[in-house]
Design a protein around this motif. Structure first.
Motif, PDB file in Angstrom:
ATOM      1  N   UNK B  38     -25.905 -18.309  -5.919  1.00  0.00           N
ATOM      2  CA  UNK B  38     -24.811 -18.972  -7.032  1.00  0.00           C
ATOM      3  C   UNK B  38     -24.237 -18.525  -7.698  1.00  0.00           C
ATOM      4  N   UNK B  49     -24.236 -12.852 -10.789  1.00  0.00           N
ATOM      5  CA  UNK B  49     -25.144 -13.781  -9.673  1.00  0.00           C
ATOM      6  C   UNK B  49     -25.481 -13.611  -8.984  1.00  0.00           C
ATOM      7  N   UNK B  50     -26.128 -15.413  -8.792  1.00  0.00           N
ATOM      8  CA  UNK B  50     -27.685 -15.414  -8.042  1.00  0.00           C
ATOM      9  C   UNK B  50     -27.731 -16.002  -7.112  1.00  0.00           C
ATOM     10  N   UNK B  51     -29.086 -15.145  -6.313  1.00  0.00           N
ATOM     11  CA  UNK B  51     -29.809 -16.152  -5.153  1.00  0.00           C
ATOM     12  C   UNK B  51     -30.975 -16.240  -4.988  1.00  0.00           C
ATOM     13  N   UNK B 124     -21.448 -12.352  -0.037  1.00  0.00           N
ATOM     14  CA  UNK B 124     -21.512 -13.111  -1.215  1.00  0.00           C
ATOM     15  C   UNK B 124     -20.328 -12.175  -2.204  1.00  0.00           C
ATOM     16  N   UNK B 125     -20.279 -10.856  -1.322  1.00  0.00           N
ATOM     17  CA  UNK B 125     -18.680 -10.515  -1.740  1.00  0.00           C
ATOM     18  C   UNK B 125     -17.537 -11.469  -1.952  1.00  0.00           C
ATOM     19  N   UNK B 128     -17.592 -13.966  -4.167  1.00  0.00           N
ATOM     20  CA  UNK B 128     -17.544 -13.982  -5.446  1.00  0.00           C
ATOM     21  C   UNK B 128     -15.864 -14.122  -6.484  1.00  0.00           C
ATOM     22  N   UNK B 129     -15.410 -13.382  -4.265  1.00  0.00           N
ATOM     23  CA  UNK B 129     -13.510 -13.720  -5.097  1.00  0.00           C
ATOM     24  C   UNK B 129     -13.448 -15.292  -5.198  1.00  0.00           C
TER      25      UNK B 129
END
Lengths: 472, 467
Positions: B38, B49-51, B124-125, B128-129
């Motif tokens: 998320x 940012x969380x997983x 994940x990077x 985020x983008x």
């Protein structure tokens, strides 16, 4: 074992370069029983344990949880928590700064007389079946519903500032609902009993009597008169109705993340952003949020950031005094953090949540309040809220009401709701009783992904002015 | 990936063996690996940012006519033994007044477009983008846009159902949910807009489009008028139409109908909506947001009509509620935990027993183009967003929603002016019966973890101003 896991995560994330890191290792036991019309719809026990690791890297938050408590699993989760925070930091123009907090090393437990697991599931199931049966007070009851929840949580919180806090919590509640029908008319009535503690609550309360009362109430409502719309009527709210009002139009808008617009996407914002210190209600309008009250659903001594809990004064004599904070929002507002952060399990990042939000006491007696009301309505027991995203306009329905004429309760009313704006109602409060009651509200939703949490809400009886709506 | 399913299968077989050795008549293990990433956006920035990676098993057991359930996230042998004992203990007082057996194996259909390797393995990077691209697009759309908040959830799951009747059904999938709320300001005027969608693959994720749509709605509301209370012709755009569809999904679940929302309980074979409304559940739809070859107890998926031209044809069933009502399962078992204090992430969940629920429901598209519905409306409202929608009396059908943003007056076939915040107060059955137009295109829309394919519908409802 759990301590090793948590400390490993914290040390490893620090080594990777996280400025702040905390870890929660949790063990959850959760039981649910649902009985409707004599049939067991659900009878389940869940167990779950795992770790949630929160990191702050270059001023950006990262979080990862896992149920894999092997060293490899925790290592991977920690690396991910670090990596996602680092990636996010490119898009964080104002790095997060945490307000200082003392690193407590402590351990505490919710007071439990009868452990939930010491009562056989079979016996609990039989109890719920019996209580559901008692809802059927006559053939007019077409549907009975009894829902039981029991939760036990063992939690260890550690952070890289040296905090180490253990908390063993236990919560349980039962909701009872009866639907009645006569001809085309349908009504329903419901009550919830619950606390933080063990199974003893169901021994203290006469649950069979309560079930029968719920059934009778649902029947009685069939004979009640439909409420008619009346603008700006005098209304007296009972503890239970006041609880939902405290929850929806004071509790939620007092969450500092919401005030800052951080919950704008789904939940909404707050009309009183920037109004701290302003008079927004009458002198009779005081609201607290207090997690330190034992036996309530919102009970805790330290929040999920390790901050020591205290009574938060949200509104004092009509003046907006403060909000519920995390360490991060406390920095933004320039105040001390006040332990508002909670997550429902280790799988979620903590959010600012209500604990027990309730209206403060006055000096009236309930009887006096009614006696000194010439024309008005006694509004009893919460039903459904419909609130706008700024928590400004509100409409909340009640399970029942009584018309007050010359200081006496007269006509029993059904299908009733109140509507007003928050400031208009707050300013109208003109009398409150002494006795505050906090009732259980299991299932308050917030966050994305959604976290459904149990809280307490309440207040004394409150007299004010609102528009009465007859709900068709 | 293969190794994870192999280890899940190993744990599942162990559970079934333990259950059989303990003398239980039947057992069913539902094993899950569910990953969610998320990215939350707040105040034009990435907020967090969380997983979560949740692996575990839900176990149902039958002994005689007793049924039990328990779940755990600990797949060690010791824990699995405890799991079987706990499930057996929950069965003790739960005597079923009917014969019940877990589903039997069947032929597994194929469903295309429900798994995207690129989405499952998205770094994940990159996530985020992509999330931030929504903010960028919204800010670039118009200078009056001052604030954005939103979320990107990326979900990948693998599940396996094993039971002692021989069912062995694997399922895997991916999806994303992306939403953005934009705030526009002009002088003292403030207006909000939002866009939310979901999809099964990375190529369906269009952050620029989401950002621009949210911004467009926000800016369009800067000049707005107060609504006059009345009963209006209401054009429910995709998201509010999904809001209505979401409630109907509850109503056609025999479990939810019994427990919470009994509005359709005595209406089988009766008219519950206008002839324009046909409700289909098709979990075999390629690329469907709720599609999968099997349901969550391993029964093969099938397409079915639930409401046909306004007439309620059936409720949807899992095997348990099927047994209660002496019907066969319709392949509509879903697993969700609605216990408070238990995790309920998007994706798959092993913490609850199956419940019967539509899996990929949609209103059958009609003949109208969306624009034609607007052009055909003499005096009405275009509603682009519902907020805080509630069935406030689930027996009678009282229905309310705050029309928080994206509300416009329609006069003589044209959108004339944006309207201030208002509240819809009507009856869901009446709203369904008043549907007189359905658009010809399905779009994935929704909010807060609840998305479906939906057309635009036109109905009538009472609306009051609240601002």
């Amino acid at each position: 074992m759990e301590e090793d896991s948590a400390l490993f995560a914290v040390e490893y994330a620090s080594k990777l370069g996280a400025g702040y890191v905390d870890a929660r290792v949790e063990d959850h036991y959760n039981e649910l029983i649902i009985v409707a019309n004599g049939k067991v719809q659900r009878g389940i026990i869940n167990r779950k344990r795992g770790i949630g690791i929160r990191t702050l890297v270059n001023g950006a938050w990262g979080f990862q949880s896992t149920t894999d408590l092997t060293k490899k699993g925790i290592r991977q989760a920690t690396e991910t928590a670090f990596k996602v925070a680092k990636a996010s930091s490119k898009h964080v123009p104002k790095p997060v700064k945490l307000a200082p907090a003392k690193a407590y090393k402590t351990s505490y437990k919710t007071k439990v007389k009868v452990d939930l697991e010491d009562v056989a599931f079979e016996d609990k199931l039989k109890q719920i079946i019996a209580w559901e049966k008692m809802l059927h007070t006559s053939k007019k009851i077409v549907r009975g519903l009894a829902e039981y929840t029991g939760i036990k949580i063992h939690k260890l919180f550690v952070n890289n500032e040296g905090a180490k806090i253990r908390f063993s919590n236990s919560l349980t509640w039962v909701s009872l609902k009866a639907d009645s029908k006569k001809g085309d008319m349908t009504q329903f009535y419901e009550r919830t009993v619950g606390h933080s503690g063990g199974h003893e609550i169901f021994q203290k309360n006469d649950m069979e009597k309560l079930s029968t009362e719920v059934g009778h109430k649902a029947e009685t409502l069939l004979k009640a008169k439909a409420a008619k719309t009346e603008k700006d009527a005098t209304v007296i709210l009972d503890n239970d109705y006041a609880a939902l009002l405290a929850h929806e139009i004071v509790g939620h808008p007092s969450e500092a993340d919401r005030v800052l617009g951080r919950e704008a996407a789904w939940a909404g914002t707050t009309w009183w952003a920037g109004k701290i210190g302003e008079k927004i209600g009458s002198d009779y309008f005081t609201v607290y949020d207090d997690p330190t009250i034992p036996s309530t659903l919102g009970y805790y001594r330290y929040d999920d950031e390790g901050v020591k809990a205290e009574r938060k004064v949200l509104i004092k004599k009509g003046v907006l005094k403060g909000h519920m904070h995390s360490r991060e929002t406390a920095t933004i507002f320039g105040v001390k953090p006040n332990a508002g952060m909670r997550a429902i399990t280790f799988e979620y990042i903590p959010l600012i949540r209500m604990s027990n939000t309730f209206f403060g006491e006055g000096d009236w007696k309930k009887e006096e309040l009614i006696r000194e009301t010439k024309h008005g309505y006694l509004i009893s027991c919460m039903r459904h809220p419909s609130i706008d995203d700024k928590r400004y306009n509100w409409t909340i329905s009640a399970q029942e009401a009584y018309e007050i004429k010359n200081g006496e309760l007269t006509t029993h009313l059904r299908d009733i709701a109140l509507t007003s704006t928050a400031p208009k109602f707050f300013k109208s409060i003109n009398a409150i009783t002494k006795r505050v009651e906090i009732v259980p509200l299991p299932g308050c939703g917030k966050g994305d992904p959604m976290q459904s949490l149990y809280v307490g809400n309440g207040g004394p009886y409150i007299r004010g002015v609102a528009t009465v709506l007859g709900v068709k | 990936m293969a190794s994870l399913l192999t280890s899940l299968r190993g744990a599942g077989k162990t559970v079934l063996e333990i259950a059989e050795n303990k003398g239980l008549d039947e057992a069913e293990a539902y094993l899950v690996s569910n990953k969610v990433l998320t990215i939350r956006l707040v105040n034009n920035a990435v907020f967090e940012s969380k997983g979560v990676h949740d692996i575990g098993v839900g176990l149902r057991v039958i002994k005689g006519n007793m049924l039990g359930f328990s779940s755990t996230a600990d797949l060690s042998k010791q824990s699995l033994k405890k799991l079987v004992d706990t499930a057996a203990s929950t069965a003790k007082a739960r005597k079923l007044p009917f014969k019940y057996s877990f589903p039997k194996p069947g032929k597994m259909p194929r469903v295309a477009g429900v798994y995207s390797k690129k989405l499952a393995e998205l770094p994940s990077e990159k996530a985020v983008e992509l999330a931030y691209d929504m903010v960028d697009a919204s800010l670039a759309y118009n200078k009056k846009v001052v604030d954005n908040a939103g979320v990107l959830n990326i979900v990948s799951y693998e599940t396996l159902v094993l039971n002692t009747n021989g069912v062995s059904a694997e399922n895997r999938g991916t999806f994303f949910e992306a939403s953005l709320s934009a705030t526009a300001k002009s002088g003292k005027k403030v207006s909000e807009g939002s866009e939310a969608t979901a999809g099964r693959s990375l190529k369906e994720l269009k952050p620029k489009e989401i950002g621009e749509k949210a911004a467009e709605m926000a800016v369009s509301g800067l000049k707005s008028e107060r609504l006059k209370e009345d009963t209006y012709t209401l054009i429910l755009d995709y998201e509010p139409a999904q809001g209505v569809l979401g409630y109907i999904s509850y109503l056609v679940s025999p479990m939810i109908a019994r427990l919470y929302f009994p509005l359709f309980v005595d209406k089988l074979g009766k008219k519950v909506a206008s002839p324009q409304i046909t409700l289909i559940d098709d979990p075999l739809m390629p690329n469907g947001i709720g599609s999968a070859p099997v349901d969550d107890e391993g029964t093969q998926s099938k397409k079915q009509i639930i409401i046909n031209e306004g007439v309620l044809k059936k409720f949807v069933y899992d095997s348990f509620y099927g047994a209660i009502d002496k019907k066969k399962t319709t392949g509509n078992a879903i697993r969700t935990s609605f216990a408070v204090g238990v995790s309920a992430f998007p994706g798959k969940n092993y913490n609850g027993e199956p419940i019967p629920f539509p899996r990929n429901p949609y209103f059958k598209p009609g003949k109208w183009k969306r624009e034609e519905i607007i052009e055909d409306t003499k005096r009405g409202l275009l509603v682009r967003r519902f907020h805080y929608t509630r069935l406030t009396n689930p027996t009678r059908g009282d229905f309310t929603s705050v029309l928080r943003m994206g509300l416009y007056a329609v006069k003589n076939g044209e959108i004339t002016v944006a309207l201030k915040k208002s509240r819809l107060l009507d009856n869901l059955l009446n709203m369904l019966k008043n549907v007189d137009a359905v658009s010809n295109k399905l779009v994935v829309a929704g909010s807060w973890g609840d998305y479906a394919h939906t057309p635009v519908i036109r109905t009538k409802a009472h609306v009051t101003s609240i601002d």
